[in-house]
Design a protein around this motif. Sequence first.
Motif, short mmCIF file in Angstrom:
data_model
loop_
_atom_site.label_atom_id
_atom_site.label_comp_id
_atom_site.label_asym_id
_atom_site.label_seq_id
_atom_site.Cartn_x
_atom_site.Cartn_y
_atom_site.Cartn_z
N ILE A 242 -11.89 23.79 -6.05
CA ILE A 242 -13.14 23.23 -5.51
C ILE A 242 -13.98 24.39 -4.99
N ASN A 244 -17.17 24.33 -4.03
CA ASN A 244 -18.02 23.93 -2.91
C ASN A 244 -17.17 23.40 -1.75
N ILE A 247 -18.33 21.80 1.68
CA ILE A 247 -18.66 20.38 1.89
C ILE A 247 -17.80 19.77 2.99
N TYR A 248 -16.58 20.29 3.13
CA TYR A 248 -15.68 19.81 4.19
C TYR A 248 -16.39 19.89 5.55
N THR A 295 -9.84 16.58 -4.83
CA THR A 295 -11.18 16.18 -5.26
C THR A 295 -12.15 16.22 -4.08
N ILE A 296 -13.44 16.27 -4.38
CA ILE A 296 -14.45 16.30 -3.32
C ILE A 296 -14.47 15.02 -2.48
#
Length: 401
Positions: A242, A244, A247-248, A295-296
């Motif tokens: 991942i 990006n 984003i967390y 996964t996002i």
Amino acid sequence: MDSTNKLWSKNFILVVVANLFVYQGFQMLIPTLPVYVKSMGGSELQAGLVVSLFAFSALVFRSITGKGADTIGRKPFLLIGFLVLILFNVSFFAFSIVAMLPLLRLFQGAGWGMTSTAIATIMADNVPDARRGEGTGYYALSVILATSIAPIIGISVLNHYDFNMILVLTTVFMVIGFILTQGISIPKQEKQPEPANAQKESFWKSLFEKKALLPSLLCLFLAVPFGGLMSFIALFGEEIGIENIWIYFVGHCFMILISRPFIGKLFDSKGPAIVIFPGAILMLIGLLLLSFTTTIPMLILTSVFYGLSFGAVQPSLQAWAIDRSASNRKGAANGTFLSFMDLGVALGSLVLSSVAAATSYAMMYRISSICMVIFIIIYGIYLLKTRSQKHSEDHAEAANH
């Protein structure tokens, strides 16, 4: 509202905003330095050392600053701390080789220990006792917002520019924080009368505030997995594919923002248990979810659980530590609490980096969740013991009547 219960004074606003900038500068280095060290050919152990040595150094100077702030005053430690912190941040430009980075971080940790403890103590001076949970919560919000936003900026800058740009930004943030603190009215410290038994206590014991030890110990167990999460989240993103991963921090930050206004008030009206115990359980769930994230959408779900719980529990523990301590020991209470947090972050960075090297970052987060199980057990025993004592006291009082 009674003026003695006023929270949003000029001093308090400056403390919170200055703290936001200082932590912004500090937190940008946490996820990016390990990546920088590895990009220069360093090992996982060396990547962990740049975090852990910093934290151990900060731990020592937090304790000294906590006691000194109560006896000498807040301002000297604030000024010296900022000077050391900024000076050694700039030193990275001249000594950017793997072998030198741990040493620079060791010195920078001393500046951070003095600066952050002095600011936290000044915050405690400007929060009314009746609004301790709310005030400490908003102060902690500046820490947690920086913890959430700084890694996003740091990882993004590292991806598009280089580490020198991060050094420029962190130095600018720290300087702004310093300038803002110069607007805070800090009264000259008056010498406090020593208790009769104070002379019997050794210097080393006086560095720590005994009544703040339980919240501080719990914070240590909270900080171990937090240190692993913050230090290696970028490397974990590379492991699970991942890109990006920042984003967390968006979800983490959002949950803290929407929960903060009522969490502090809940603490003040109902006490620490109603916030700390459920929050610790949610944090455990968040860590386990993170360890299985691929996964996002799952990453966002993780950030909801962990962001909400950390934003509730950490400032509540700090407010509880201050509440349990005498008014002339605020500096020592803050020093004790923040020292234990630094120790937890240091252990998390050092020990968990070895776990990650032997297994994976996913397994590292899974193993680190054991700390939250221990947290829940210790706090659960404390609550049961407290309830039992209260029941015995109520029973004895009823018998006397």
